[in-house]
Design an enzyme around this catalytic site. Structure first.
Site, mmCIF file in Angstrom:
data_model
loop_
_atom_site.group_PDB
_atom_site.id
_atom_site.type_symbol
_atom_site.label_atom_id
_atom_site.label_comp_id
_atom_site.label_asym_id
_atom_site.label_seq_id
_atom_site.Cartn_x
_atom_site.Cartn_y
_atom_site.Cartn_z
ATOM 1 N N SER A 22 40.482 42.347 38.468
ATOM 2 C CA SER A 22 40.528 42.039 37.027
ATOM 3 C C SER A 22 41.930 41.623 36.612
ATOM 4 O O SER A 22 42.120 40.657 35.875
ATOM 5 C CB SER A 22 40.139 43.278 36.211
ATOM 6 O OG SER A 22 38.771 43.513 36.336
ATOM 7 N N ARG A 26 43.625 37.820 35.266
ATOM 8 C CA ARG A 26 44.410 37.731 34.027
ATOM 9 C C ARG A 26 45.825 37.242 34.314
ATOM 10 O O ARG A 26 46.391 36.460 33.552
ATOM 11 C CB ARG A 26 44.404 39.085 33.312
ATOM 12 C CG ARG A 26 43.022 39.368 32.678
ATOM 13 C CD ARG A 26 42.783 40.840 32.535
ATOM 14 N NE ARG A 26 41.554 41.148 31.819
ATOM 15 C CZ ARG A 26 40.331 41.196 32.364
ATOM 16 N NH1 ARG A 26 40.160 40.912 33.648
ATOM 17 N NH2 ARG A 26 39.265 41.512 31.642
ATOM 18 N N ARG A 121 23.490 34.237 35.038
ATOM 19 C CA ARG A 121 24.048 35.351 34.249
ATOM 20 C C ARG A 121 24.274 34.947 32.789
ATOM 21 O O ARG A 121 24.508 33.787 32.485
ATOM 22 C CB ARG A 121 25.336 35.860 34.923
ATOM 23 C CG ARG A 121 25.016 36.472 36.271
ATOM 24 C CD ARG A 121 26.239 36.947 36.999
ATOM 25 N NE ARG A 121 26.920 38.011 36.300
ATOM 26 C CZ ARG A 121 28.114 38.482 36.638
ATOM 27 N NH1 ARG A 121 28.749 37.964 37.670
ATOM 28 N NH2 ARG A 121 28.666 39.456 35.959
ATOM 29 N N SER A 166 31.487 44.665 27.139
ATOM 30 C CA SER A 166 31.994 43.680 28.090
ATOM 31 C C SER A 166 33.459 43.340 27.846
ATOM 32 O O SER A 166 33.814 42.740 26.831
ATOM 33 C CB SER A 166 31.150 42.406 28.028
ATOM 34 O OG SER A 166 31.798 41.385 28.750
ATOM 35 N N ASP A 316 31.572 49.333 37.695
ATOM 36 C CA ASP A 316 31.512 48.650 38.996
ATOM 37 C C ASP A 316 31.344 49.629 40.161
ATOM 38 O O ASP A 316 31.144 49.210 41.299
ATOM 39 C CB ASP A 316 32.777 47.797 39.207
ATOM 40 C CG ASP A 316 32.797 46.587 38.275
ATOM 41 O OD1 ASP A 316 31.735 46.214 37.736
ATOM 42 O OD2 ASP A 316 33.888 46.015 38.062
ATOM 43 N N ARG A 347 21.939 45.127 39.934
ATOM 44 C CA ARG A 347 22.431 46.208 40.809
ATOM 45 C C ARG A 347 21.564 47.462 40.769
ATOM 46 O O ARG A 347 21.599 48.253 41.719
ATOM 47 C CB ARG A 347 23.895 46.547 40.467
ATOM 48 C CG ARG A 347 24.825 45.457 40.950
ATOM 49 C CD ARG A 347 26.291 45.769 40.771
ATOM 50 N NE ARG A 347 27.068 44.670 41.337
ATOM 51 C CZ ARG A 347 28.300 44.357 40.988
ATOM 52 N NH1 ARG A 347 28.931 45.085 40.071
ATOM 53 N NH2 ARG A 347 28.924 43.357 41.550
ATOM 54 N N ARG A 389 29.624 44.140 45.838
ATOM 55 C CA ARG A 389 29.669 45.604 45.628
ATOM 56 C C ARG A 389 28.476 46.294 46.306
ATOM 57 O O ARG A 389 28.588 47.435 46.750
ATOM 58 C CB ARG A 389 29.697 45.938 44.139
ATOM 59 C CG ARG A 389 30.856 45.279 43.394
ATOM 60 C CD ARG A 389 31.872 46.250 42.834
ATOM 61 N NE ARG A 389 32.915 45.506 42.153
ATOM 62 C CZ ARG A 389 34.146 45.298 42.628
ATOM 63 N NH1 ARG A 389 34.525 45.824 43.771
ATOM 64 N NH2 ARG A 389 35.026 44.581 41.952
HETATM 65 C C1 S3P Z 1 35.486 42.654 34.387
HETATM 66 C C2 S3P Z 1 34.682 43.259 33.478
HETATM 67 C C3 S3P Z 1 33.388 43.880 33.824
HETATM 68 C C4 S3P Z 1 33.298 44.194 35.297
HETATM 69 C C5 S3P Z 1 33.718 43.029 36.137
HETATM 70 C C6 S3P Z 1 35.154 42.623 35.831
HETATM 71 C C7 S3P Z 1 36.746 42.029 33.934
HETATM 72 O O1 S3P Z 1 32.349 42.978 33.495
HETATM 73 O O2 S3P Z 1 31.990 44.575 35.640
HETATM 74 O O3 S3P Z 1 33.620 43.338 37.513
HETATM 75 O O4 S3P Z 1 37.592 41.673 34.776
HETATM 76 O O5 S3P Z 1 36.914 41.900 32.722
HETATM 77 P P1 S3P Z 1 31.764 42.837 31.989
HETATM 78 O O6 S3P Z 1 32.834 42.344 31.123
HETATM 79 O O7 S3P Z 1 30.624 41.859 32.125
HETATM 80 O O8 S3P Z 1 31.299 44.203 31.636
#
Ligand code: S3P
Length: 429
Positions: A22, A26, A121, A166, A316, A347, A389
């Protein structure tokens, strides 16, 4: 690719997990937005982060790799070029959704797509609020699915409460808000991961929190920074943490793991189950908390309920916590996790059906799982269903089955952790 996993007795040694996925996405994206040159250390090299990097290259961003370091020449908020090809986010939801936020603010046309899984998705969660901000976006199925075509404008600020838990949606809106004149307010009642807020603060943006869940961002003139240092990924550490917990013997030391509280739910759940995990050398690095972890095997675990506010903090890691629950005493129930149905695979369905092949007593609920502990698993042939995962969770379960297992589609781990099986081999005996 198929991988054969043999049962083990001991998990021991020292591992350094790859950079946080993540935070890596960013770091790449925000580096592109700054004025000047910035260095990234500890970036995750995997398919998902490569997708973000390649999309940014299409927008005119220049990268230079030097060993462990990546130098990025930022283009400033308004210096991107119209891409002359379709942007491909591959398997990565974070790439697609965060980039949608960035593209919504650009005064040019772009098209964004992804692989078969990502094209299924949900995207309306970002396209709808970005449209409210003034971007022109359309996509398949009434803008629910990729490919999306985006033409940005000067955007309006937004006041928005996340309708789903999210961090990707929250981040897309915060990025788009950089392109609006004024102050945006985003309410995240679920307290999802806050890496975007931390990175923006580090780059000098006027971003603050009012109360527990209100994020206020005043659009800045520019962003500035010198270096992103990315901690190890707790989600990549998670299979080893569960494996070391379930092993009858051994001690595993994990160096430099990110312990941002929005991400560490699994440590709390495992502690509640009775695991022996110590958090050592806590420190703060680049606005993110980091520590080393020591995990000891041989503890007796008990079943727990995982629900409510805990869910975003373990989102996750739920497939792995389901694996741990199989070896605990009593039942574990996971509720309020329907978001798992719209990840790289469904999942809830993937983990329950695949673990059942090993003889696990695990039941799919509409929004979670019910797991009976005390199982004796037998080796089986399982499938990752193209989900990194799920591949790692099945490999972890297979370590403690009565006989050898085969995991099909094991190459899926490359999305987040290409070296996963090599590291696992090095600590298992
Ligand atoms: C993430 C946010 C989560 C997570 C994903 C990474 C991110 O997803 O499940 O693996 O980097 O912001 P969601 O924002 O869909 O919940």
């Amino acid at each position: 690719m198929e991988i054969t996993i043999k049962p083990v007795e001991k998990i021991a040694g020292q591992v350094k997990v790859p950079g946080d996925k993540s935070i890596s996405h960013r770091a790449l994206l925000f580096s592109a937005l700054i004025e000047g040159t910035i260095e990234i250390e500890g970036l995750l090299a995997a398919d998902d982060t490569r997708a973000t990097l390649n999309c940014l290259k299409e927008l005119g961003v220049e990268f230079a790799a030097d060993g462990e370091k990546l130098t990025v020449k930022g283009r400033g908020l308004r210096g991107f070029e119209e891409p002359d090809n379709v942007l491909d986010a591959g398997n990565s939801g974070t790439t697609a959704r965060l980039l949608a936020g960035l593209l919504a603010g650009q005064p040019f046309y772009s098209t964004l797509t992804g692989d078969g899984s990502l094209r299924r998705r949900p995207m309306k969660r970002v396209t709808e609020p970005l449209r409210q901000m003034g971007a022109s976006i359309s996509g398949r199925h009434n803008s629910e699915h990729l490919p999306l075509s985006i033409r940005g404008y000067d955007l309006l600020p937004i006041s928005y409460t996340l309708p789903v838990p999210s961090a990707q949606v929250k981040s897309a809106l915060l990025i788009a808000a950089l392109y609006s004149r004024g102050t945006s307010e985003i309410k995240d009642p679920y307290n999802t991961r806050d890496h975007t807020e931390r990175a923006l603060r580090y780059l000098g943006a006027e971003i603050k929190k009012a109360g527990r869940s209100f994020i206020i961002l005043k659009s800045p003139a520019k962003l500035k920074g010198e270096r992103f240092r990315i901690p190890g990924d707790i989600s990549a550490a998670a299979p080893f943490i569960v494996a070391a917990t379930l092993a009858p013997r051994g001690e595993l030391y994990l160096e430099n793991v990110g312990i941002n509280p929005t991400r560490t739910g699994m440590l709390d759940v495992l502690a509640q189950m009775g695991a022996g995990i110590s958090i050592l050398n806590e420190r703060e690095d680049n606005c993110e908390p980091v520590a080393d972890l020591l995990v000891r095997g041989g503890f007796k675990l008990k079943g727990v309920e995982i629900s409510g506010e805990m869910i975003p903090r373990v989102i996750d890691e739920i497939p792995l916590l389901a694996v741990a629950a199989l070896f605990a005493q009593g039942e574990t129930v996971i509720k309020g996790a329907s978001e798992l149905r719209v990840k790289e695979s469904d999942r809830l369905s993937s983990i329950s059906n695949e673990l059942q092949k090993m003889g696990a007593l695990i039941k799919e609920l509409p929004d979670g799982l019910a797991i009976s502990g005390g199982a004796r698993l037998s080796g089986a042939r399982c499938e990752s269903r193209g989900d990194h995962r799920i591949a790692m969770a099945l490999a972890t379960a297979a370590l403690f089955a009565g006989s050898e297992s085969v995991i099909g589609g094991a190459e899926a781990v490359a999305a987040s952790f290409p070296g996963f099986f090599t590291v696992l081999n090095g600590i298992a005996s």
